[in-house]
Scaffold this active site. Structure first.
Site, PDB file in Angstrom:
ATOM      1  N   GLU A   1     -31.303 -40.115 -27.131  1.00 53.96           N
ATOM      2  CA  GLU A   1     -32.131 -39.211 -27.929  1.00 53.96           C
ATOM      3  C   GLU A   1     -33.047 -39.997 -28.866  1.00 53.96           C
ATOM      4  OE1 GLU A   1     -30.304 -35.942 -29.949  1.00 53.96           O
ATOM      5  OE2 GLU A   1     -28.686 -35.774 -28.476  1.00 53.96           O
TER       6      GLU A   1
ATOM      7  N   SER B   1     -19.564 -46.501 -13.203  1.00 51.08           N
ATOM      8  CA  SER B   1     -18.392 -46.612 -12.344  1.00 51.08           C
ATOM      9  C   SER B   1     -18.720 -46.090 -10.961  1.00 51.08           C
ATOM     10  CB  SER B   1     -17.180 -45.836 -12.882  1.00 51.08           C
ATOM     11  OG  SER B   1     -16.875 -46.204 -14.208  1.00 51.08           O
TER      12      SER B   1
ATOM     13  N   ASP C   1     -23.846 -34.625 -21.352  1.00 50.08           N
ATOM     14  CA  ASP C   1     -24.521 -34.687 -22.652  1.00 50.08           C
ATOM     15  C   ASP C   1     -23.619 -34.025 -23.688  1.00 50.08           C
ATOM     16  OD1 ASP C   1     -26.163 -34.799 -24.815  1.00 50.08           O
ATOM     17  OD2 ASP C   1     -27.795 -33.639 -23.940  1.00 50.08           O
TER      18      ASP C   1
ATOM     19  N   ASP D   1     -25.272 -34.555 -29.823  1.00 50.03           N
ATOM     20  CA  ASP D   1     -26.604 -34.147 -30.281  1.00 50.03           C
ATOM     21  C   ASP D   1     -26.821 -34.643 -31.703  1.00 50.03           C
ATOM     22  OD1 ASP D   1     -27.507 -32.903 -28.022  1.00 50.03           O
ATOM     23  OD2 ASP D   1     -27.132 -30.864 -28.705  1.00 50.03           O
TER      24      ASP D   1
END
Length: 821
Positions: free
Chosen positions: A195, A263, A335, A338
């Site tokens: 971000e 991974s 995600d 924030d």
């Protein structure tokens, strides 16, 4: 003169003798902490006797009448081999590194205090089920039994590092284990760094629409257009110029962008297996350290034997196999973080703006003790969205309006995190269905869980998924105003929203951190994924065989062909190959022709013995730098790794992306061919300065060395030769045998991030399963198990992963008996 010579000789002799005595004393003190694997020790707090059989690789096989004592044994062996590592992990989570290392770790401690991970871990102990709390307590007792043994028998303080950084070792607590898991979550979560980079780039670009080029989405249906970052704060001045980033503080557990985790994992159903049994391969990728993050162990529980990779400090096999199932983990790239810009009350900076008006911060004072300096008192602050971060951390001040602060929402910042219970439940599950049920308790870090039992295969995203408002201004891709209700989280989504795949018709499942699902925001999982390239090679290898074997899965794990190289080289070199007249020997043009001739015959294999991978990597690195530096200035240093999707967009001129090739500060209009040619010349000059001008003599492995660095002593002159483990390696940023380059400094092609554990499990013959870690079991630099697996790992070899008790005893290098007094 003769007298002077005699005195000088005596002085030199005494100096040499004192040096020898000093080295001898240091060796004696360090060797006192080498664990003895063949002994009987009386310990309190167990229900019965515990037997620990060490095989010839130092892997402990732990047997006891009850599960509680097995966890006790695991705590004991972790403390035997990795006490310094465990202590450092705990101190990092607590924000207490500066008590050992002084001022250089104050920034790291400050961040950790503000995140308050240890408090969340302590509160989460009560969120575990009874069986897990019992395991945590027994494990802590085992660790403390080893600490007591060290103190009572004067065993060199437990590890050589404790002589250099002297501090009492506090008894291990159940909360310490949960704090280690939360610290791993921090190391594996990089969303908030993405971000910040997106916001800084938006501010720096002369054309905001160009952000879709330099930070492209993984191909698939598009998303709604995001606002320009500055437009979110129309009345707040923001810097419209790029600045170089600050260096990372010492021992910072937050990974740089692109290094948060990766991974591979893939599974085959019985109908796609030559042995008619299920198959699973897994290799989680982390930064290289000495010792490794992973520690191999076998636990003989009441539910059956379990063997695989554990994390020192945590009482569970985190990935591996049991008698009934096998499971692997890959980074999901969910995600789950924030950032929020919090506006302060201009009349009272102790309050911040909310959708309902201004509100007081929740605060707490915290004192950071610093070795050799006065303590620092912090005032920790929280908003409804999460903790307030230090303004200068991660260059947050470069995107934060003057007078405002930044807070972080993250799924790991909770007091009812039951992830430990999920790990224990997963380890004891008897079927894929039972394992999927146990995984529902997992919160953070989010992972892709790949499972097999004797008949079924499955893959599921595990971990809490934030519930965002569909009207969120930035959709979690950039920091957003925290006082706007639509930007705030609305709890978490139900587990039923987590993507799950079971028994596919094709009989193959896999994940390389690629985009796994295409759902509209806010159930999208993520906009930013960890791979767009390895998945293509994986698909080719999986579909290239009708049936697979353990060996074909190993072959895929060790594959070093770069699909990015195969795609990009024809694009960037299409107007350079076989053009022009032959140039005189010794000229830059002749050097360019030689490089192009080599690359024209190359198949994209990133083999350590070849020159082509080094020429290719240097060319792409120079090319991306030329494309972006004149647009974003010093911020180009943050783009440390080549993005194949960006290069492809530019050279295919997708949506006009070819404009990146024109240099803004020059009068002529450069073409992409011009930039490609100039970048190749740049690369060849730099390679010549560092490695020589004979291109055919270059070797990728000379530049792509893996250095498994000691976290504290790895940069100390002289000592680093003893504590770091170095190996030349194949692979690259986009190969299945992944070896991510550093992208910075004097060694931008050094291998710093890759498979720290590899396991392949074959349920047609479970005891033929294999595993390996990147260093060795011991964290003690004088132990033969400090680096004995590293040579096997580098050569692509494995250890047998058997639950056969007789086999473990036959290869035993020692048996430890922990007995009741």
């Amino acid at each position: 003169m003769a007298t002077l010579f005699r005195w000088l000789l005596r002085l030199v002799s005494v100096t040499i003798l004192l040096g020898i005595l000093g080295v001898g004393l240091a060796y004696y003190l360090a060797s006192r902490s080498l664990p003895d694997y063949d002994k009987t020790l009386e310990v309190a707090g167990t229900a019965g006797d515990i037997e620990i059989v060490r095989d010839n690789a130092g892997v402990p096989h732990i047997f006891a009448p009850v599960d509680r004592d097995v966890y006790f044994g695991l705590g004991y062996v972790h403390a035997q081999d990795r006490l310094w590592q465990m202590t450092l992990l705990r101190r990092t989570a607590q924000g207490r590194l500066s008590e050992l290392f002084g001022r250089r770790t104050v920034e790291t401690d400050t961040l950790m205090r503000r995140l308050d991970l240890y408090t969340h871990a302590r509160m989460s102990v009560e969120a575990q089920d009874d069986e897990t709390r019992d395991a945590l307590e027994a494990y802590a007792a085992g660790v403390n039994a080893r600490i007591e043994e060290i103190n009572s028998d004067s065993l060199g303080r437990g590890a050589p590092e404790f002589f250099l950084f002297n501090a009492p070792i506090a008894p291990w607590q159940p909360a310490d284990s949960l704090a280690v898991i939360k610290l791993m979550a921090l190391q594996l979560s990089g969303n908030f760094r993405d971000e910040i980079l997106r916001a800084r780039t938006s501010l720096a670009l002369p054309d905001p629409e160009m952000i879709e080029d330099i930070l492209p989405d993984i191909p698939g249906p598009g998303i709604a257009e995001l606002p320009e970052y500055a437009a979110l704060f129309p009345e707040k001045p923001l810097p419209r110029f790029a600045e170089a980033s600050r260096p990372a503080p010492a021992l910072m557990p937050v990974a740089p962008p692109g290094m948060a985790g990766a991974s591979n994992a893939w599974a085959a159903a019985p109908e796609r297996s030559a042995g008619a049994g299920t198959l699973l391969a897994n290799d989680p990728h982390l930064g290289f350290t000495a010792p490794s993050t992973w520690y191999l162990a076998r636990l003989q529980l009441s539910s059956g034997g379990v063997i695989g990779g554990t994390i020192p400090g945590v009482p569970a096999v985190m990935l591996g196999r049991s008698e009934h199932i096998a499971w692997g983990l890959t980074s999901s790239y969910l995600d789950d973080q924030d950032l929020y810009i919090e506006e302060l009350d201009p009349e009272n900076p102790e309050r911040y703006r909310t959708p309902d008006g201004y509100k007081s911060f929740r605060t707490r004072r915290s004192i950071v003790d610093i070795k050799g300096a006065p303590p620092v008192t912090l005032t920790l602050r929280w908003t409804d969205n999460g903790p307030v971060l230090p303004r200068k951390a991660f260059d947050l001040d470069r995107i934060t309006p003057q007078g405002d602060v930044v807070s972080l929402a993250w799924t790991a910042l909770g007091d009812k995190d039951s992830s430990m219970s999920a790990a224990i439940g997963l380890m004891k599950a008897q079927t894929v269905d039972a394992a999927l049920e146990a995984s529902k308790a997992f919160v953070a870090p989010s992972q892709m869980l790949t499972l097999i039992d004797d008949q079924h295969i499955a893959m599921k995203l595990i971990g809490a998924m934030p519930a965002r408002d569909p009207q969120s201004q930035t959709q979690g891709r950039m920091p957003s105003p925290g006082w706007i209700a639509a930007n705030r989280w609305q709890g978490t989504l139900p587990d039923s929203d987590n993507p799950v795949f079971r028994d596919p018709k094709g009989g193959i499942l896999g994940n390389t951190n690629n985009k796994i699902i295409d759902r509209p925001f806010p159930r999208h999982v993520s906009f930013d994924w960890g791979d767009s390239q390895r998945i293509m090679r994986w698909q080719a290898l999986m579909q290239g065989r009708e049936v697979h074997t353990r060996d074909s899965f190993i072959e895929a794990q060790l594959d070093t062909v770069s699909p990015a190289a195969r795609t990009l080289l024809p694009l960037i070199g299409r107007d350079l190959w076989f053009t022009g007249e032959a140039a005189p020997e010794g000229t830059p043009l002749r050097q360019r022709e030689r490089a192009l001739d080599l690359l024209a015959e190359w198949n994209g294999e990133m083999n350590e013995h070849l020159p082509e991978p080094l020429i290719y990597a240097a060319w792409l690195r120079a090319l991306q730098d030329r494309l972006i530096r004149d647009e974003i200035g010093p911020l180009a240093d943050e783009y440390t790794h080549v993005d194949p999707l960006f290069i492809e967009r530019v050279f295919r001129n997708i949506d006009g992306a070819g404009k990146w090739c024109d240099v803004l500060r020059s009068a002529p209009k450069e073409t992409c061919t011009d930039i490609a040619r100039m970048a190749l010349d740049d690369a060849l000059v730099r390679l010549g300065e560092r490695y020589g001008t004979q291109l055919e003599s270059l070797r990728w492995g000379d530049a792509h060395q893996a250095t498994h660095k000691h976290s504290v002593l790895g940069d100390v002159p002289l000592l680093n030769y003893f504590v770091n483990i170095r190996q030349t390696t194949s692979g690259g940023d986009f190969t299945l045998q992944r070896g991510v380059t550093s992208g910075t400094g004097n060694d931008p092609f050094a291998n710093v991030h890759g498979a720290t554990y590899r396991g392949v499990y074959d349920f047609a013959d479970p005891d033929s399963s294999v595993f390996i870690i990147s260093t060795g079991e011991s964290g003690h630099l004088l132990s033969r198990h400090y680096d004995d697996m590293g040579t096997l790992w580098r050569r692509g070899e494995y250890l047998p992963m058997s639950l056969d008790e007789d086999l473990a005893r036959a290869a035993s290098v020692g048996v430890t008996h922990l007995v009741k007094p």
